[in-house]
Design a protein around this motif. Structure first.
Motif, mmCIF file in Angstrom:
data_model
loop_
_atom_site.group_PDB
_atom_site.id
_atom_site.type_symbol
_atom_site.label_atom_id
_atom_site.label_comp_id
_atom_site.label_asym_id
_atom_site.label_seq_id
_atom_site.Cartn_x
_atom_site.Cartn_y
_atom_site.Cartn_z
ATOM 1 N N LEU A 335 0.811 -1.229 0.000
ATOM 2 C CA LEU A 335 0.000 0.000 0.000
ATOM 3 C C LEU A 335 0.838 1.271 0.000
ATOM 4 N N ARG A 336 1.994 1.235 0.697
ATOM 5 C CA ARG A 336 2.825 2.450 0.736
ATOM 6 C C ARG A 336 3.352 2.752 -0.665
ATOM 7 N N TRP A 337 3.741 1.693 -1.389
ATOM 8 C CA TRP A 337 4.236 1.860 -2.762
ATOM 9 C C TRP A 337 3.118 2.400 -3.652
ATOM 10 N N LEU A 338 1.920 1.815 -3.494
ATOM 11 C CA LEU A 338 0.793 2.231 -4.338
ATOM 12 C C LEU A 338 0.414 3.685 -4.075
ATOM 13 N N ARG A 339 0.488 4.115 -2.788
ATOM 14 C CA ARG A 339 0.163 5.514 -2.496
ATOM 15 C C ARG A 339 1.214 6.438 -3.088
ATOM 16 N N HIS A 340 2.468 5.970 -3.075
ATOM 17 C CA HIS A 340 3.547 6.814 -3.575
ATOM 18 C C HIS A 340 3.526 6.922 -5.102
ATOM 19 N N TYR A 341 3.410 5.798 -5.780
ATOM 20 C CA TYR A 341 3.516 5.792 -7.246
ATOM 21 C C TYR A 341 2.159 5.818 -7.953
ATOM 22 N N GLY A 342 1.064 5.596 -7.204
ATOM 23 C CA GLY A 342 -0.258 5.542 -7.825
ATOM 24 C C GLY A 342 -0.738 6.913 -8.276
ATOM 25 N N PHE A 343 -1.789 6.899 -9.099
ATOM 26 C CA PHE A 343 -2.355 8.145 -9.633
ATOM 27 C C PHE A 343 -3.761 8.354 -9.084
#
Ligand code: DAH
Length: 357
Positions: A335-343
């Protein structure tokens, strides 16, 4: 009679639900209920006694019925209030500021690619992720003895003994969509086919499932020059760098002749990769003029039609554009990765609105 009244009024007041109330109704004023039985006794009384007891019993019966009705309504009210309390929502609260979900970079980049190619007249084609080895290999001029089959680390679907359907594989590239599209719609055509592909491979730049986008343009007079223009247009729009330099290197693929691998200009400074400057090159796709055997396999006459095809790694160009160093993280669901790189979900890429905001 006073005892009866006291007993039932009390029991009704304390009834917890409708079933209990119904039970009390039967016991008090039902056909064989206590009050009904008392009424039958009236016949044995003297007229004088009856004149006193009759109205009293009737009044008691009415009173019990009224109490039952009132309690029933009260129970229904309580149930409704309980439901309203449990389902209560404050629709006037402001929208929560924090993003609870994001669009995965692969989805975003797929939308970007689609927007750019749509602008050049390409539509989107699709094919199955589980395909026969004919579509994945043979029709693409990769016969069974061909080394390209071994190189691809193909996942084969399990076949029970005696199953004589054709062997199925998890598609190793999006190229089979070329065949399926031409088979169904013939020529001319202009499509891209983004989607998942699978190979048994795993390290910092390889995952067993990854994404490609296939391109296919067939007409009477399509040449390598058209291929070069389309790809350069694409890279300039995708990386948002005008005049980005590309390099076409002669290569070999069974399904194209001639074939070219395409590199884009980049620089490596202090371990940092920059696109569109410097004198290094980074390979991003394979391409070429569709092999006549491939056209024939798809039912298109190679004496009449010709065109180009290309296959590009979506994950690869996403890593480049958004500076994401490890491919494996794409599919970890961290989730941390998705929040960082997500749109943001409303950030839909369009050419007029800007691809990456
Ligand atoms: N299918 C190739 C692969 O997965 C990529 C590719 C190369 C696709 C050349 C093409 C092409 O359409 O013309 O490695």
């Amino acid at each position: 009679m006073d005892d009866l009244r006291a007993k039932y009024i009390d029991l009704i007041a304390n009834a917890a639900d409708e079933a209990t109330l119904e039970d009390l109704r039967v016991k008090a004023v039902g056909k064989k209920g206590e009050i009904s039985l008392q009424m039958r006794e009236l016949g044995k009384m003297s007229p004088e006694e009856r004149q006193v007891a009759g109205p009293k019993l009737n009044a008691l019966k009415d009173e019990i019925n009224a109490a039952l009705g009132a309690k029933k309504a009260a129970l229904a009210d309580a149930a409704l209030n309980e439901r309203l309390r449990a389902e209560w929502l404050d629709v006037t609260l402001p929208v929560r500021a924090s993003r609870t979900g994001t669009i995965h970079p692969i989805s975003q980049v797929t939308e970007e690619i689609t927007a750019i190619f749509a602008d050049m007249g390409f539509s989107v084609a699709e094919g199955p992720q589980i395909d026969t080895d004919w579509y994945n290999f043979d029709a693409l001029n990769i016969p069974s003895h061909h080394p390209a089959r071994a190189e691809m680390d193909t996942f084969y679907m399990h076949r029970a003994e005696g199953d004589n359907r054709p062997p199925h594989v998890l598609r190793t590239h999006t190229s089979p969509v070329q065949i399926r599209h031409m088979e169904k719609y013939g020529a001319p055509c202009r499509v891209i086919a983004p989607g998942r592909v699978y190979r048994a491979d795993y390290d910092q730049t390889h995952t067993p499932m990854f994404h490609q986008v296939e391109g296919l343009a067939i007409d009477k007079d399509i040449s390598m020059a058209n291929l070069k223009w389309v790809l350069e247009e694409f890279f300039a729009a995708f990386f948002e760098i005008d005049g980005i330099k590309t390099r076409f290197r002669a290569s070999h693929f069974p399904f194209t002749e001639p074939s070219a691998e395409v590199d884009i200009q980049c620089s490596w400074v202090d371990g940092q990769l920059k696109i569109g400057e410097g004198d290094d090159w980074l390979e991003v796709l394979g391409s070429g003029m569709v092999h006549p055997k491939v056209l024939s396999a798809a039912g298109v006459n190679p004496d009449e039609w010709q065109g180009f095809a290309f296959g590009m790694g979506i994950d690869r160009i996403s890593m480049l554009k958004y500076g994401i160093p490890d491919l494996r993280a794409f599919f970890d669901s961290d989730l941390r990765w998705l929040r960082h790189y997500g749109f943001a979900s409303l950030d839909v890429p369009t050419l007029h609105g800007g691809l990456s905001r």
